[in-house]
Scaffold this active site. Structure first.
Site, PDB file in Angstrom:
ATOM      1  N   TYR A 163       0.824  -1.204   0.000  1.00  0.00           N
ATOM      2  CA  TYR A 163       0.000   0.000   0.000  1.00  0.00           C
ATOM      3  C   TYR A 163       0.866   1.266   0.000  1.00  0.00           C
ATOM      4  O   TYR A 163       0.439   2.327  -0.424  1.00  0.00           O
ATOM      5  CB  TYR A 163      -0.963  -0.016   1.190  1.00  0.00           C
ATOM      6  CG  TYR A 163      -2.154   0.887   1.006  1.00  0.00           C
ATOM      7  CD1 TYR A 163      -2.993   0.746  -0.108  1.00  0.00           C
ATOM      8  CD2 TYR A 163      -2.450   1.883   1.920  1.00  0.00           C
ATOM      9  CE1 TYR A 163      -4.084   1.571  -0.295  1.00  0.00           C
ATOM     10  CE2 TYR A 163      -3.552   2.714   1.750  1.00  0.00           C
ATOM     11  CZ  TYR A 163      -4.365   2.556   0.643  1.00  0.00           C
ATOM     12  OH  TYR A 163      -5.450   3.389   0.461  1.00  0.00           O
ATOM     13  N   LYS A 170      -3.745   8.290   3.403  1.00  0.00           N
ATOM     14  CA  LYS A 170      -5.072   7.989   3.938  1.00  0.00           C
ATOM     15  C   LYS A 170      -5.136   8.269   5.441  1.00  0.00           C
ATOM     16  O   LYS A 170      -6.198   8.645   5.963  1.00  0.00           O
ATOM     17  CB  LYS A 170      -5.439   6.533   3.657  1.00  0.00           C
ATOM     18  CG  LYS A 170      -5.696   6.228   2.188  1.00  0.00           C
ATOM     19  CD  LYS A 170      -6.938   6.939   1.673  1.00  0.00           C
ATOM     20  CE  LYS A 170      -7.290   6.467   0.262  1.00  0.00           C
ATOM     21  NZ  LYS A 170      -8.494   7.154  -0.276  1.00  0.00           N
TER      22      LYS A 170
END
Length: 262
Positions: A163, A170
């Site tokens: 990720y 995020k």
């Protein structure tokens, strides 16, 4: 004994807003737009570039034939124009859904340690600060309250393989959700983040070894499946509706329970 009013609470008749980030039929924005349309809401839908038109145009009927707007969130005039159009059309906004994320592939596929300043900055601007800018534009149009929703992922809270730099981005988005909820709450504006699990969207396909993550979601989540864009849309509709009127500042997992298995 009081009588429940839940069925009416879920109606979105008369609500008007903006759904951003439509790319194709697999977009979270598409699932949100379909759910909102089914409940009676009226809205505009944005897409990011002229190249997307051939993919998004055929979707209009399934979304209740909303007004389309081309909007580049990194262009201040384009973003301001979107909200000017909303003001011209309705004079107000009841909701805005931010379903936009981007990172340059070279930075997304590499280690966070090796990410470029330019790539990290662009990812943060498109994926996080554009939500803040939308809140800024929406606030004066939500004089009677409203709902702002963004999309996050469990990689903000845990280090998820592959990720990369999107994890810190995020995390910033989730923190921004809490601060925006605090600042805008006195005006009756609720701010929430929805955290889907792996979903086979165009954006997700850019992640390195995404299929491994999706397979893990299908096999290890308590419900034994991935969430769908329709699942996300239904949650967004609930948050916008009167049934969600006391809900703000939250991170709402819609991932078949996948996040509890890390």
């Amino acid at each position: 004994m009081s009588t429940s009013t839940l069925p009416g609470d879920f109606s979105l008749e008369g609500r008007v807003g903006i759904v951003t980030g439509l790319a194709n039929e697999n977009s979270i924005a598409y699932g949100c737009a379909r759910a909102l349309s089914a409940l009676g809401a009226e809205f505009m839908v944005t897409y990011a570039s002229p190249r997307a038109e051939r993919f998004v145009t055929p979707l209009a009927e399934a979304m209740g034939n909303p007004e389309y707007q081309l909007c580049d969130v990194q262009d201040p005039d384009s973003l301001a124009g979107l909200f000017r159009r909303a003001e011209e059309r309705w004079g107000r906004l009841d909701f805005v859904i931010h379903s936009i994320a981007f990172a340059p592939l070279e930075d997304l596929h590499g280690r966070l340690t090796d990410s470029s300043s330019a790539g990290f900055t662009q990812a943060m601007d498109v994926s996080c600060h554009s939500f803040i800018r939308m809140a800024h534009h929406a606030e004066p149009l939500m004089s009677e309250g409203g709902s702002l929703i963004c999309m996050t992922y469990h990689g903000a809270d845990q280090a998820v393989a592959n990720y990369g730099l999107m994890g810190p981005v995020k995390a910033a988005l989730e923190s921004s959700t809490r601060y925006l909820a605090t600042e805008l709450g006195p005006a009756g504006i609720r701010v929430n983040a929805i955290s889907p699990g792996p979903i086979r969207t165009r954006a997700a396909s850019g992640l390195k070894d995404f299929e491994e993550l999706a397979t893990d979601g299908e096999t290890r989540s308590p419900l034994g499946r991935l969430a769908t864009v329709e699942d996300i849309g239904n949650t967004a509709a609930w948050l916008i509706s009167d049934a969600g009127s006391a809900v703000t500042g939250g991170i709402h997992y819609v991932d078949a329970g996948h996040h509890i298995q890390f």
